[in-house]
Design a protein around this motif. Structure first.
Motif, PDB file in Angstrom:
ATOM      1  N   VAL A 267       0.832  -1.203   0.000  1.00  0.00           N
ATOM      2  CA  VAL A 267       0.000   0.000   0.000  1.00  0.00           C
ATOM      3  C   VAL A 267       0.871   1.259   0.000  1.00  0.00           C
ATOM      4  CG1 VAL A 267      -1.578   1.330   1.455  1.00  0.00           C
ATOM      5  CG2 VAL A 267      -2.022  -1.081   1.025  1.00  0.00           C
ATOM      6  N   GLY A 268       1.915   1.279   0.827  1.00  0.00           N
ATOM      7  CA  GLY A 268       2.817   2.432   0.856  1.00  0.00           C
ATOM      8  C   GLY A 268       3.585   2.589  -0.434  1.00  0.00           C
ATOM      9  N   ALA A 295      -1.009   1.537   8.015  1.00  0.00           N
ATOM     10  CA  ALA A 295      -1.436   0.910   9.265  1.00  0.00           C
ATOM     11  C   ALA A 295      -2.825   0.288   9.132  1.00  0.00           C
ATOM     12  CB  ALA A 295      -1.410   1.933  10.399  1.00  0.00           C
ATOM     13  N   ALA A 296      -3.716   0.981   8.418  1.00  0.00           N
ATOM     14  CA  ALA A 296      -5.061   0.447   8.207  1.00  0.00           C
ATOM     15  C   ALA A 296      -5.006  -0.844   7.389  1.00  0.00           C
ATOM     16  CB  ALA A 296      -5.929   1.485   7.504  1.00  0.00           C
ATOM     17  N   ALA A 297      -4.179  -0.854   6.355  1.00  0.00           N
ATOM     18  CA  ALA A 297      -4.041  -2.057   5.530  1.00  0.00           C
ATOM     19  C   ALA A 297      -3.449  -3.207   6.340  1.00  0.00           C
ATOM     20  CB  ALA A 297      -3.173  -1.764   4.313  1.00  0.00           C
ATOM     21  N   ALA A 298      -2.462  -2.892   7.163  1.00  0.00           N
ATOM     22  CA  ALA A 298      -1.822  -3.919   7.996  1.00  0.00           C
ATOM     23  C   ALA A 298      -2.821  -4.531   8.966  1.00  0.00           C
ATOM     24  CB  ALA A 298      -0.647  -3.313   8.762  1.00  0.00           C
ATOM     25  N   LEU A 299      -3.623  -3.685   9.594  1.00  0.00           N
ATOM     26  CA  LEU A 299      -4.615  -4.183  10.548  1.00  0.00           C
ATOM     27  C   LEU A 299      -5.699  -4.992   9.835  1.00  0.00           C
ATOM     28  CD1 LEU A 299      -5.478  -4.285  13.470  1.00  0.00           C
ATOM     29  CD2 LEU A 299      -6.654  -2.087  13.158  1.00  0.00           C
ATOM     30  N   GLN A 309     -11.868  -4.953   1.220  1.00  0.00           N
ATOM     31  CA  GLN A 309     -11.973  -4.304   2.522  1.00  0.00           C
ATOM     32  C   GLN A 309     -10.658  -3.626   2.900  1.00  0.00           C
ATOM     33  OE1 GLN A 309     -13.270  -7.939   4.529  1.00  0.00           O
ATOM     34  NE2 GLN A 309     -15.197  -6.917   5.105  1.00  0.00           N
ATOM     35  N   ILE A 310      -9.557  -4.285   2.603  1.00  0.00           N
ATOM     36  CA  ILE A 310      -8.247  -3.689   2.894  1.00  0.00           C
ATOM     37  C   ILE A 310      -8.049  -2.416   2.079  1.00  0.00           C
ATOM     38  CG2 ILE A 310      -5.759  -4.021   2.615  1.00  0.00           C
ATOM     39  CD1 ILE A 310      -6.185  -6.954   3.422  1.00  0.00           C
ATOM     40  N   GLU A 311      -8.436  -2.478   0.811  1.00  0.00           N
ATOM     41  CA  GLU A 311      -8.322  -1.279  -0.030  1.00  0.00           C
ATOM     42  C   GLU A 311      -9.174  -0.144   0.534  1.00  0.00           C
ATOM     43  OE1 GLU A 311      -9.083   0.471  -4.540  1.00  0.00           O
ATOM     44  OE2 GLU A 311      -9.804  -1.545  -4.032  1.00  0.00           O
ATOM     45  N   ALA A 348      -6.353   5.068  11.938  1.00  0.00           N
ATOM     46  CA  ALA A 348      -6.196   3.840  11.160  1.00  0.00           C
ATOM     47  C   ALA A 348      -7.127   2.746  11.683  1.00  0.00           C
ATOM     48  CB  ALA A 348      -4.742   3.360  11.210  1.00  0.00           C
ATOM     49  N   ILE A 349      -7.211   2.645  12.993  1.00  0.00           N
ATOM     50  CA  ILE A 349      -8.112   1.662  13.608  1.00  0.00           C
ATOM     51  C   ILE A 349      -9.556   1.971  13.242  1.00  0.00           C
ATOM     52  CG2 ILE A 349      -8.950   0.754  15.808  1.00  0.00           C
ATOM     53  CD1 ILE A 349      -6.106   1.371  16.928  1.00  0.00           C
ATOM     54  N   ASN A 350      -9.927   3.242  13.290  1.00  0.00           N
ATOM     55  CA  ASN A 350     -11.288   3.653  12.922  1.00  0.00           C
ATOM     56  C   ASN A 350     -11.584   3.345  11.454  1.00  0.00           C
ATOM     57  OD1 ASN A 350     -11.768   4.626  15.498  1.00  0.00           O
ATOM     58  ND2 ASN A 350     -11.115   6.703  15.003  1.00  0.00           N
ATOM     59  N   ALA A 351     -10.591   3.535  10.594  1.00  0.00           N
ATOM     60  CA  ALA A 351     -10.783   3.269   9.162  1.00  0.00           C
ATOM     61  C   ALA A 351     -11.077   1.794   8.924  1.00  0.00           C
ATOM     62  CB  ALA A 351      -9.541   3.700   8.382  1.00  0.00           C
ATOM     63  N   VAL A 352     -10.383   0.930   9.653  1.00  0.00           N
ATOM     64  CA  VAL A 352     -10.625  -0.513   9.515  1.00  0.00           C
ATOM     65  C   VAL A 352     -12.024  -0.870  10.002  1.00  0.00           C
ATOM     66  CG1 VAL A 352      -9.903  -2.791  10.342  1.00  0.00           C
ATOM     67  CG2 VAL A 352      -8.189  -1.108   9.652  1.00  0.00           C
TER      68      VAL A 352
END
Length: 401
Positions: A267-268, A295-299, A309-311, A348-352
């Protein structure tokens, strides 16, 4: 896209573009040209305007060791190929014998005018859409995609990356005191970590610990400790804070953490390849925004989410940092940089969490928000792109006058 070893770099803070890249470029210059009579390095653009706060001159002098080197700051030069541009020159008998025009492109990477990159591309795809199509067609996850095309030892490299990240958190949580630089910024990671309150609920505790871990890395970076660019030094606390918290919460084995790091790296890398991770080029949205997206993608990978969902999680994380300025007070990677790592980690946690429920309703692709971030950064006034001439840096300076 290049190897993830070019994205995740282990090195000393406080700035990947202002310290790691100049150090590596100067080392390469010395390796190519050998010992000359004297040397000069001229810093331009953002490097000149915030180089003292970022300790660029100190890193350069330390790199040259006992060799005679002069470091100059030229804040007036225009028409630069990149906001982070510098010249390295060597002299014999008072005559110029060698010269490199170098651009520090972000995340510790640099380019020398007239020289080809020493590291060729290893990924056959250039954006997230192409990567997603390939992964879907072949039934693989993003981390498996990374292992398929990156260097053979990429997983071992990720293990080193994870160890350095954890060490930075551990050191930061043990250390208190005041950070150097004159702002009298007190370290807060240890206090946050130890401030356990019997009345706090689960969410409050999560926020406190995630913030403590992000502060720990940010403070280590600000004090020239060893960290990992993720994707830069100034944004190095976001990804490890999220991964470290959830590793401890759910007892994830390190092998799953490595999968998450590989996913975040892809992603980065999309941002680095198609836009920029340089605060001097595109503002803090390029650094903290990308870090939050990673971080969102990793989580998302840790939680077993599918690629759509990761995207979406990565897209939400970056989208809501669009327009974020880079305005370090006194050119130091302290205010607002350290605190932003903590805020981005929680975001990032909220985005997931959002992506877990709303993926099917999304309208914006990751590639679209990456392109938007780049255009926004190019349209952003220069004073908001790591020059410390606008925003909080200017307001704080006016307070001191």
């Amino acid at each position: 896209m290049k190897s993830l070893t070019e994205l995740y770099r282990c090195g000393m803070g406080p700035s990947s573009s202002h310290t790691i890249a100049p150090e590596n470029a100067c080392r390469a210059f010395l390796a190519e040209h050998g010992r000359l009579d004297e040397y000069k390095v001229i810093l331009y653009g953002s490097l000149a305007k915030t180089g003292r706060g970022h300790m660029t001159d100190r890193v350069i002098k330390a790199t040259f060791g006992d060799l005679p080197v002069a470091v100059e700051f030229d804040v007036d030069k225009k028409d630069l190929p990149h906001p982070n541009t510098f010249d390295i020159m060597g002299y014999i008998g008072g005559e110029q014998a060698a010269k490199w025009r170098v651009t520090s492109t972000g995340g510790g990477a640099y380019k020398v005018k007239g020289k080809k990159s020493a590291t060729p591309d290893c990924y056959p795809h250039k954006n997230f859409r192409e990567i997603e199509e390939y992964c879907t067609q072949n039934g693989i996850r993003l981390w498996e995609y990374a292992e398929q095309f990156d260097t053979p030892d990429i997983r071992d490299y990720m293990r080193e990356v994870w160890n350095v990240m954890q060490d930075a958190i551990s050191r930061g949580l043990r250390t208190d005191g005041v950070l150097d630089g004159g702002l009298n910024v007190k370290r807060k990671a240890k206090t946050l970590y130890e401030s356990n309150n019997v009345f706090e609920d689960g969410m409050t505790r999560e926020n406190r610990l995630v913030c403590a871990f992000a502060f720990a890395v940010g403070e280590e970076n600000a004090s020239c400790g060893k960290i990992v660019t993720a994707p830069t030094c100034g944004a190095a606390g976001v990804l490890p804070a999220v991964l470290y918290y959830y590793k401890n919460k759910y007892k994830y084995p390190d092998e799953k953490i490595l999968n998450a790091l590989l996913t975040a790296g892809i992603v980065g890398n999309v941002v680095k390849t198609n836009a920029s991770i340089s605060g001097a080029e595109c503002g803090c949205q390029a650094e903290i925004g990308t870090a939050c997206s990673m971080a969102a993608a990793a989580l998302g990978e840790l939680f077993g989410m599918n690629i759509n969902q990761i995207e979406y999680a990565a897209e939400v994380a970056l989208e809501h940092h669009l327009g974020l300025t880079c305005d370090p007070i006194k050119g130091l990677v302290q205010i607002p940089c350290i605190e932003r790592n903590a805020v981005a980690a929680m975001r990032a946690i909220n985005a997931v969490n959002l992506a877990n429920f709303l993926t099917d309703s999304r309208k914006i692709s990751y590639d679209m928000v990456v392109a938007t971030m780049y255009k926004t950064g190019k349209d952003m006034s220069r004073i908001y792109r790591e020059t410390a001439e606008g925003g909080l840096a200017k307001e704080y300076g006016m307070k001191d006058e």
